[in-house]
Design a protein around this motif. Structure first.
Motif, short mmCIF file in Angstrom:
data_model
loop_
_atom_site.label_atom_id
_atom_site.label_comp_id
_atom_site.label_asym_id
_atom_site.label_seq_id
_atom_site.Cartn_x
_atom_site.Cartn_y
_atom_site.Cartn_z
N MET A 13 0.79 -1.11 0.00
CA MET A 13 0.00 -0.22 -0.12
C MET A 13 0.90 1.31 0.08
O MET A 13 1.85 1.29 0.76
N THR A 14 0.50 2.17 -0.74
CA THR A 14 1.19 3.44 -0.83
C THR A 14 0.27 4.57 -0.18
O THR A 14 -0.89 4.55 -0.95
N VAL A 15 0.72 5.59 0.31
CA VAL A 15 0.09 6.64 0.77
C VAL A 15 0.45 7.96 0.41
O VAL A 15 1.72 8.18 0.75
N LEU A 16 -0.44 8.69 -0.02
CA LEU A 16 -0.22 9.91 -0.23
C LEU A 16 -0.38 11.07 0.80
O LEU A 16 -1.71 10.88 0.95
N VAL A 17 0.61 12.02 1.19
CA VAL A 17 0.20 12.86 2.09
C VAL A 17 0.44 14.37 1.76
O VAL A 17 1.34 14.74 1.00
N LEU A 18 -0.42 15.04 1.61
CA LEU A 18 -0.60 16.34 1.53
C LEU A 18 0.18 17.43 2.33
O LEU A 18 -0.55 17.15 3.51
N ALA A 19 1.20 17.83 2.17
CA ALA A 19 2.11 18.60 3.01
C ALA A 19 1.37 20.09 3.16
O ALA A 19 1.22 20.77 2.18
N ASP A 20 1.69 20.63 4.42
CA ASP A 20 1.46 22.00 4.75
C ASP A 20 2.87 22.57 4.94
O ASP A 20 3.79 21.76 5.52
N HIS A 21 3.21 23.59 4.53
CA HIS A 21 4.50 24.01 4.57
C HIS A 21 4.57 25.46 4.92
O HIS A 21 3.64 26.27 4.30
N LYS A 22 5.65 26.19 5.29
CA LYS A 22 5.88 27.55 5.81
C LYS A 22 7.25 27.86 5.63
O LYS A 22 8.28 27.15 6.34
N ASP A 23 7.64 28.88 5.17
CA ASP A 23 9.15 29.42 5.01
C ASP A 23 9.89 28.31 4.56
O ASP A 23 10.90 27.94 5.54
N GLY A 24 9.70 27.50 3.71
CA GLY A 24 10.74 26.29 3.32
C GLY A 24 10.64 25.25 4.18
O GLY A 24 11.51 24.36 4.00
N ALA A 25 9.88 25.14 5.30
CA ALA A 25 9.88 23.90 6.05
C ALA A 25 8.65 23.13 5.84
O ALA A 25 7.35 24.09 5.88
N LEU A 26 8.45 21.94 6.31
CA LEU A 26 7.00 21.39 6.68
C LEU A 26 6.84 21.71 8.05
O LEU A 26 7.41 21.69 8.99
N THR A 27 5.31 21.85 8.09
CA THR A 27 4.74 22.17 9.50
C THR A 27 4.93 20.92 10.19
O THR A 27 4.83 19.84 10.04
N GLN A 28 4.72 21.29 11.87
CA GLN A 28 4.93 19.93 12.53
C GLN A 28 3.75 19.07 12.35
O GLN A 28 3.75 17.85 12.47
N PRO A 29 2.35 19.74 12.09
CA PRO A 29 1.29 18.91 11.77
C PRO A 29 1.41 17.97 10.61
O PRO A 29 1.24 16.85 10.76
N THR A 30 2.26 18.35 9.67
CA THR A 30 2.45 17.57 8.47
C THR A 30 3.58 16.47 8.90
O THR A 30 3.26 15.22 8.59
N ARG A 31 4.50 16.62 9.92
CA ARG A 31 5.27 15.54 10.32
C ARG A 31 4.40 14.63 11.15
O ARG A 31 4.86 13.53 10.94
N SER A 32 3.46 15.14 11.79
CA SER A 32 2.54 14.23 12.57
C SER A 32 1.75 13.27 11.51
O SER A 32 1.45 12.05 11.87
N THR A 33 1.38 13.95 10.46
CA THR A 33 0.61 13.40 9.58
C THR A 33 1.47 12.20 8.73
O THR A 33 0.96 11.15 8.57
N VAL A 34 2.56 12.42 8.65
CA VAL A 34 3.47 11.31 8.33
C VAL A 34 3.69 10.25 9.11
O VAL A 34 3.52 8.97 8.52
N ALA A 35 3.76 10.50 10.24
CA ALA A 35 3.72 9.46 11.19
C ALA A 35 2.52 8.57 11.34
O ALA A 35 2.74 7.53 11.20
N ALA A 36 1.51 9.27 11.01
CA ALA A 36 0.12 8.48 10.88
C ALA A 36 0.26 7.52 9.63
O ALA A 36 -0.26 6.48 9.71
N ALA A 37 0.75 8.09 8.60
CA ALA A 37 0.55 7.62 7.26
C ALA A 37 1.77 6.29 7.29
O ALA A 37 1.13 5.36 6.43
N GLN A 38 2.65 6.45 8.09
CA GLN A 38 3.57 5.38 7.97
C GLN A 38 2.97 4.06 8.60
O GLN A 38 3.50 2.96 8.51
N LYS A 39 2.04 4.19 9.54
CA LYS A 39 1.32 3.18 10.03
C LYS A 39 0.45 2.37 9.07
O LYS A 39 -0.09 1.10 9.10
N LEU A 40 0.37 3.13 7.77
CA LEU A 40 -0.37 2.57 6.58
C LEU A 40 0.26 1.90 5.48
O LEU A 40 -0.04 1.00 4.65
N GLY A 41 1.46 2.49 5.26
CA GLY A 41 2.13 1.81 4.25
C GLY A 41 3.31 2.93 3.72
O GLY A 41 3.73 3.96 4.38
#
Lengths: 249, 307, 388
Positions: free
Chosen positions: B1-29
């Motif tokens: 399974m492959t998971v696509l995460v839509l990132a939020d970013h600001k000033d050239g960096a991903l937001t912390q909520p995006t990194r949390s979403t990646v953590a959730a996504a890693q549980k899926l594939g």
């Protein structure tokens, strides 16, 4: 233009909901029901558009049980012109509601649909965006200000860290955020008038919409309760426990 | 399974909520990221360094609008089993649109992943948690960041490629934004948050809270009552209808503890309440409570922290 | 028999409840300390059209009944506004019923809309220092001089006379000894409250400081003929028309105040922990509150019964009087129990219940004493000999 305002019957925001002992959902029997607060803001905005001469007719729609007529009456008392009840007793998920509303839009031909940004029961915050998708219309979500400019709507949106302004071509979908307006209280003359305004009832089958839920609720439970901690006697003691005991500063 | 995460970013960096979403996504594939909007190029480079991300897709460098972004996600959808975004204003704007275009029911604010089809999400302002199993072929969802520990910002080496362009349906256009500039950390990402309630009495009085915030490197929040009274800006509101935060330390000053507010901060690790009303409900969730007049206690707190 | 509220009744309660919620406990505490007419409530209700709840539709009212007016007054009192809120508008809701029934078309169009729109407030100038409840013995004289009346006399317990723009005045136009019957010789006027000819002295009283009560001295007040309601000499009969509605509304207000006190006491009893458990777990706390609730509900049902009879055109004197008696006593008992439930804090102003207790005396005393109601029921319902 005609404005359509969907309104949802939900557990009143003042009610502290209780999870059923068998984990099948929350207790909704003998609980005060009201119009979703964000939908009230949507109705108010439509009424203001009418007062400004921008909107000609306001149609309130509710998808839900027969008792949702009460919420339609509330919308009518606030200033909507007529109501449509899409009567259905079971669960209606945002996708199903969006499909029902799409069918109503097809019959009514509004230039604008204003919805609350989210319902305070399922907290999905999805119906407006889903309806926009199904209709192929533009969306101005989480609106804190709207203004008609020619054949478009200028929408100020509440986004993380501030505000954003977009122009959305009409026909369009707007979802109302908390600060779009402060809804009026129904006046007595308007409550009286609302009794005489028509409410039409249709069923999902009349609209040719399959409302079968896509989600199965396996269980509903209460979140873990936070235990009350302890009182400290002084600021000095507070800083000491944060440094030495909780170790967070 | 492959998971696509839509990132939020600001000033050239991903937001912390995006990194949390990646953590959730890693549980899926396997996780791919889509980075779109102004500054997408720079943010893609940062995204590629997130551990556990296999591929980064870079979208157009233009202000994000829901309609074209949804079209792009729908175009990418065939390659993915799950499409995720943080439950930020941006994610909540676009993901339901994506779901409807795919004829699927979106799952908002997911706070737990049980399996590939089953998720936990809060309902009734977090007063109940529902475990739901989706019958849809794909899952489109937004993720409540405070429920997943974010992946680190560094450590990965993903490939970066341009996302296939999608046609703009031309339904809306971007006119402008007023984003509040602040030297303090973002509310949803701050390690410490200090919030004021209606008892602050005026916008000027928030200065005493800001001084403490600067000592602690904290973000400043407010209750809805304080925002409604005009003491604090809208985007500072912590609560059911504002920001959901879960910092390591949350300090509530002159906040009574309405359910509305508790829904936005009760997952904080340590909660401190300062209130002169001994009966205020905030004390029922606080780890440490101080019954005191805030106009005396907060300056004292600042002085004590300076020691 | 149907005890359910209609959706319209629920909408009414909801709307009134929201208007009242904007003011809140601190507002009423402040009003009780400082005095001053609760203009905010009066204006908000006027803006929503609520003052015209039982006024005819052709003068801008809603044309509803005393049932709806009673629900409204109960909701106001129960919201936390108590008698301070209820008394501020009570007179304006039903007091001009004699104008509605006996006024000319011209008078109704001239007198009622400003009241409904909240541009004018009326006070009710009937009771006098030396007559008490023996209304037919009023002394205030209105002498006809050409196209006007000239009035001299005193009135007492005239609520809102400090702020009213208008008054409904009952005065003698024929000396008692010359009147054909005891109940004749009095005439009713609705006229400007001309402060150059009227002196108003506020009475310091136990509670409800926000709504002033006064002695009123009338010296040479001139009233044009067109301000007389109905026929000369028939005023007492016209006034009687409003008595039952007034008792019904007072009963609704007393029940609302009592329910307010009980709910506050119950909330306190749930939270207050002594000896390691909430005091509400003790039957000595629970039972009296349960008793109060039952008595209040019984009184409220009698009130709604009387209102329904009035609106249906049935005789309702016994029910209206019984409702006022039962609700006033139940309301008083509930307020007293609420203070006792709070213990020492019940005596502190910031817990609000002591204010309710002081206000709960009003419906017991006004507009008619409990003893006179008992005499009325004994005589008119039970057929016992008249005792006074």
């Amino acid at each position: 233009m005609k404005v359509l305002v969907p309104v949802k019957r939900v557990v009143d925001y003042n009610v502290k909901v209780r999870v059923k002992a068998d984990g099948s959902g929350v207790e909704t029997a003998n609980v005060k029901m009201s119009m979703n607060p964000f939908d009230e803001i949507a109705v108010e905005e439509a009424v203001r558009l009418k007062e400004k001469g921008v909107a000609e007719e306001i149609v309130a729609v509710s998808c839900g049980p027969n008792a949702a007529q009460e919420q339609l009456r509330t919308a009518l008392a606030m200033g909507a012109d007529r109501g449509i009840l899409v009567e259905h007793d079971g669960v209606l998920e945002p996708l199903a509601v969006a499909k029902l509303l799409k069918a109503i839009v097809g019959k009514e031909g509004p230039a604008l649909v204003i919805l609350g940004k989210q319902a305070i029961d399922d907290d999905m915050s999805a119906t407006g965006q889903m309806l926009a998708a199904l209709l192929g219309w533009g969306q101005g979500t989480f609106a804190s200000r709207i203004e008609k400019e020619g054949d478009a709507l200028k929408v100020t949106r509440e986004v993380d860290g501030g505000l954003e302004t977009v122009s959305v071509k009409l026909p369009a979908i707007v979802t109302a955020d908390l600060r779009l307006n402060e809804p009026r209280y129904a006046s007595l003359p308007n409550i009286m008038k609302a009794r005489k305004k028509p409410i039409e009832t249709v069923k999902p089958a009349d609209l040719g919409v399959d409302v079968t839920p896509r989600l199965r609720v396996l269980k509903v439970e209460e979140p873990a309760k936070r235990q009350a901690g302890r009182k400290v006697g002084s600021v000095e003691e507070l800083v000491a426990v944060l440094r030495n005991e909780a170790k967070v500063i | 399974m492959t998971v696509l995460v839509l990132a939020d970013h600001k000033d050239g960096a991903l937001t912390q909520p995006t990194r949390s979403t990646v953590a959730a996504a890693q549980k899926l594939g396997e996780v791919h990221l889509l980075v779109a909007g102004e500054g997408a190029g720079a943010a893609s480079a940062a995204a590629a360094r997130l551990p556990g991300v296999a591929k980064v897709l870079t979208g157009a460098e233009a202000p994000v609008l829901a309609e074209p972004l949804a079209a792009q996600l729908v175009a990418l959808a065939p390659g993915y089993s799950h499409l995720l975004a943080p439950a930020s204003a941006a994610g909540r704007n676009v993901m339901p649109r994506v779901a409807a275009l795919l004829d699927m029911q979106v799952l908002s604010d997911v706070c737990g992943v049980v399996d590939a089809d089953t998720f936990i999400r809060p309902i009734y302002a977090g007063n109940a948690l529902a475990t739901v199993k989706s019958a849809d072929a794909k899952k489109v969802m937004t993720v409540r960041a405070t429920s997943f520990d974010p992946v680190p910002a560094e450590g990965g080496t993903a490939t970066v490629e341009a996302a296939p362009a999608a046609a703009d349906p031309g339904l809306s256009s971007f006119l402008g934004a007023e984003i509040v500039k602040s030297e303090r950390p973002e509310l949803t990402a701050a390690r410490i948050v200090i919030s004021g309630g209606r008892a602050m009495g005026s916008a000027e009085n928030f200065a005493i809270i800001e001084k403490v915030a600067d000592r602690l490197g904290a973000a400043v929040g407010a209750s809805r009552a304080a925002v409604d009274a005009g003491y604090a800006a809208n985007d500072m509101q912590v609560g059911q209808t504002g920001k959901i935060v879960a910092p390591e330390l949350y300090i509530a000053v002159g906040i009574s503890g309405a359910i509305q507010h508790l829904a936005g901060m009760k997952d904080s690790k340590v909660i401190v309440a300062i209130n002169k009303d001994e009966e205020a409900p905030i004390f029922q969730v606080a780890d440490y409570g101080l019954v005191a007049d805030l106009f005396k206690a907060v300056p004292e707190l600042e002085a004590e922290l300076a020691k | 028999m149907d005890f359910a509220l209609t959706p319209q009744h629920e909408a009414l309660q909801e709307a009134i409840g929201r208007i009242c919620a904007d003011l809140g406990d601190e507002y009423w505490l402040m009003r009780d300390r400082q005095g001053g007419f609760p203009t905010e409530l009066h204006q908000a209700l006027a803006k929503g059209g609520w003052l015209g709840v039982c006024m005819p539709e052709d003068v801008g009212g809603a044309g509803l009944g005393i049932t709806e007016a009673a629900l409204m007054m109960q909701t106001i009192a129960q919201s936390g506004a108590g008698m301070s809120g209820a008394s501020a508008i009570h007179m304006n809701i039903f007091g001009l019923q004699p104008v509605v029934v006996f006024g000319t078309g011209e008078q109704k169009q001239r007198m009622l809309p400003p009241l409904i729109e909240g541009r004018e407030r009326a006070c009710f100038a009937v009771t006098e220092p030396n007559t008490g409840l023996d209304t037919t013995q009023l002394k205030t004289r209105a002498e006809r001089r050409g196209g006007r009346y000239v009035v001299h006399g005193q009135k007492v317990w005239i609520s809102t006379a400090q702020v009213a723009e208008k008054m409904l005045l009952l005065a003698r136009t024929t000396p008692a000894e010359q009147a054909r019957k005891r109940t004749e010789g009095l005439s009713l006027f609705y006229t400007d409250f001309d402060r150059s000819r009227i002196e108003v002295r506020e009475i310091e009283k136990m509670g409800r400081k926000a709504v002033d009560s006064n002695q009123v001295f009338i010296d040479g007040l001139e009233i044009p003929l067109e301000d007389r309601i109905g026929e000369e000499g028939q005023g007492f009969r016209y006034i009687l028309h409003g008595m039952n509605p007034e008792r019904i509304l007072i009963a609704a207000e007393a029940a609302g105040l009592g329910h307010l006190a009980v709910s506050r006491a119950a909330a306190y009893a749930k939270e207050r922990v002594v000896f390691g458990r909430p005091i509400g777990q003790n039957q000595a706390i629970q039972h009296p509150l349960a008793e109060c609730w039952m008595e209040l509900e019984a009184a409220r049902l009698m009130t709604m019964n009387a209102a329904w009879r009035y609106d249906s055109g049935l005789e309702c004197g016994a029910q209206a009087n019984a409702a006022k008696y039962l609700a006033a006593e139940a309301g008083f008992k509930a307020c007293q129990q609420a203070v006792m439930t709070h213990g020492g804090f019940g005596y502190a102003k910031e817990y609000h219940v002591e204010r309710y207790l002081r206000e709960s005396m009003i419906p017991r005393i006004a507009p008619v004493s409990p003893q006179l109601i008992l005499s009325f029921v004994a005589e008119r319902v039970l057929g016992l000999p008249k005792s006074y």
